[in-house]
Design an enzyme around this catalytic site. Structure first.
Site, short mmCIF file in Angstrom:
data_model
loop_
_atom_site.label_atom_id
_atom_site.label_comp_id
_atom_site.label_asym_id
_atom_site.label_seq_id
_atom_site.Cartn_x
_atom_site.Cartn_y
_atom_site.Cartn_z
CE LYS A 1 -5.92 -8.64 -2.51
NZ LYS A 1 -6.00 -8.05 -1.18
CE LYS B 1 -13.16 -3.47 -1.50
NZ LYS B 1 -14.06 -4.20 -0.66
CE LYS C 1 -4.49 -1.52 1.55
NZ LYS C 1 -5.58 -1.40 2.52
P1 TYM Z 1 -10.66 -6.66 3.10
O1 TYM Z 1 -11.78 -5.71 3.27
O2 TYM Z 1 -9.55 -6.28 2.19
O3 TYM Z 1 -11.21 -8.05 2.60
C1 TYM Z 1 -12.26 -8.73 3.27
C2 TYM Z 1 -12.04 -10.23 3.21
O4 TYM Z 1 -12.00 -10.66 1.87
C3 TYM Z 1 -10.82 -11.45 1.65
N1 TYM Z 1 -10.36 -11.24 0.27
C4 TYM Z 1 -10.13 -12.24 -0.60
N2 TYM Z 1 -10.24 -13.56 -0.49
C5 TYM Z 1 -9.93 -14.31 -1.59
N3 TYM Z 1 -9.53 -13.77 -2.75
C6 TYM Z 1 -9.40 -12.45 -2.92
N4 TYM Z 1 -9.01 -11.93 -4.08
C7 TYM Z 1 -9.71 -11.61 -1.81
N5 TYM Z 1 -9.70 -10.27 -1.61
C8 TYM Z 1 -10.09 -10.07 -0.34
C9 TYM Z 1 -9.82 -10.92 2.66
O5 TYM Z 1 -8.83 -11.87 2.94
C10 TYM Z 1 -10.71 -10.65 3.85
O6 TYM Z 1 -10.91 -11.82 4.60
N6 TYM Z 1 -7.94 -5.98 7.23
C11 TYM Z 1 -9.11 -6.66 6.69
C12 TYM Z 1 -10.39 -6.29 7.41
C13 TYM Z 1 -10.32 -6.49 8.87
C14 TYM Z 1 -10.35 -7.75 9.54
C15 TYM Z 1 -10.28 -7.43 10.93
C16 TYM Z 1 -10.42 -9.07 9.11
C17 TYM Z 1 -10.24 -5.53 9.80
N7 TYM Z 1 -10.22 -6.08 11.06
C18 TYM Z 1 -10.28 -8.45 11.89
C19 TYM Z 1 -10.43 -10.08 10.08
C20 TYM Z 1 -10.34 -9.76 11.46
C21 TYM Z 1 -9.29 -6.25 5.24
O7 TYM Z 1 -8.84 -5.20 4.82
O8 TYM Z 1 -10.07 -7.07 4.51
#
Ligand code: TYM
Length: 332
Positions: A197, A200, A115
């Protein structure tokens, strides 16, 4: 009697419509786990502002994220659904944990490196301490399991270190959580660059499928998906595009790779891509209908979120009080 179910905590950022990757890697498992676990699901709006957001849009997207999670089957009767900033304990615990997290450990985080390379004009301290906030999210609720995609695995490992370190210094305080990473679909790749990956924030919109894409868009994006010149539906390291499409097809149909290979033996990629688009459409179109219905009832969504915050707060505040006591904050 005490609730004996294991606890789950997970979160998702409300930075836009969820992608097919979010759905397959996380949200569909959130739904599936609700009966067997005590589930707490969070819309991570505090994490979202580590990248500059337009305030009015962030507010709108937060409610939309709630509507989409409900439409995906998150049931407020079974699970807690809330918005991170509604529970102050997240910021409070995050500060305390940041004071026992080594700088060096945070510099190793892949997501921080990626990032900060992507937004060189805004490498803020929040982006750096992001994983500590995530550790706080999880440890506040003494979660046993955290269902996430593979991209969050390193953050989960850091969370475990944070918990173990704190327990070591101050005595047993936190449950050390395990990541719950699905066997299929833990990393859905871009349809255009299958070594990246699906995300969005990709500048090429053909790289991702959004859960709210209309039927024609879904079909068009799959038709354009990058494959190879081999022409055979088969999984392999040398065929990242086709393997990714097979993972998506497998995630939506429950079929193993071998069965998918047999099903499409003698068929070209054109047929296969249409079949993948079809199963994705069949899943997403009814969710979209339900999403629109829910979004028309903002009062309902807000009530769900208010009740969710109340339930989350009751648990989180207890943890913060305990932590404040342990670290020596004077309590009156
Ligand atoms: P975020 O919002 O980027 O993504 C949410 C969830 O989607 C999964 N994910 C994917 N899985 C498979 N293939 C992909 N291409 C893909 N893109 C996203 C992510 O692994 C995630 O599970 N930091 C986290 C949000 C968060 C969180 C937490 C998660 C904040 N606090 C506590 C678990 C526990 C995030 O940015 O996810």
């Amino acid at each position: 009697m005490e609730n004996q179910k294991k606890r789950i905590l997970s979160g998702i950022q409300p930075t836009g419509t969820f992608t097919l990757g979010n759905y397959v890697g996380a949200v569909r498992n959130w739904d599936a786990l609700q009966d067997d676990y005590d589930c707490i699901y969070m819309i991570a709006n505090m994490h979202a502002i580590t990248v500059r957001q337009t305030p009015a849009e962030l507010r709108r997207k937060t409610r939309e994220a709630a509507a989409l999670l409900l439409a995906c089957g998150i049931d407020p009767e079974k699970s807690v659904l809330f918005v991170q900033s509604h529970v102050r304990a997240h910021a409070e615990l995050s500060w305390v944990l940041s004071c026992s997290t080594p700088f060096g450990e945070l510099t190793r985080m892949h997501q921080f490196k990626e990032k900060s390379a992507k937004h060189p004009e805004d490498i803020n301290a929040g982006l750096f301490t992001y994983p500590v906030l995530m550790a706080a999210d999880i440890l506040l609720y003494n979660a046993d399991l955290v269902p996430v995609g593979i991209d969050q695995k390193q953050h989960l490992e850091l969370t475990r270190n944070v918990a173990q370190r704190f327990n070591g210094i101050y005595g047993d305080t936190f449950v050390v959580p395990d990541a719950y990473i699905p066997k299929t679909g833990a990393k859905i790749m871009s349809l255009q660059e299958p070594d990246k990956k699906m995300s969005k924030s990709d500048t090429n919109v053909n790289g991702f499928v959004l859960m709210l894409d209309d039927a024609d868009t879904i079909v068009r994006k799959f038709k354009r998906a990058v494959t190879d010149s081999d022409g055979c539906v088969r999984a392999g390291d040398d065929k990242p595009g086709v393997t990714n499409l097979m993972s998506i097809y497998g995630a939506f149909t429950g079929k193993e790779f071998a069965a998918i290979e047999r099903e499409f033996e003698g068929h070209g990629y054109g047929d296969f891509k249409l079949a993948v688009a079809e199963v994705v459409k069949d899943k997403f179109l009814p969710i979209q209908q339900e999403y629109r219905r829910l979004l028309d009832d903002k009062a309902y969504i807000d009530t769900v979120l208010a009740q969710g915050a109340q339930r989350a707060e009751a648990i989180a505040n207890r943890t913060v009080s305990k932590v404040y006591r342990k670290v020596g904050f004077l309590q009156l």
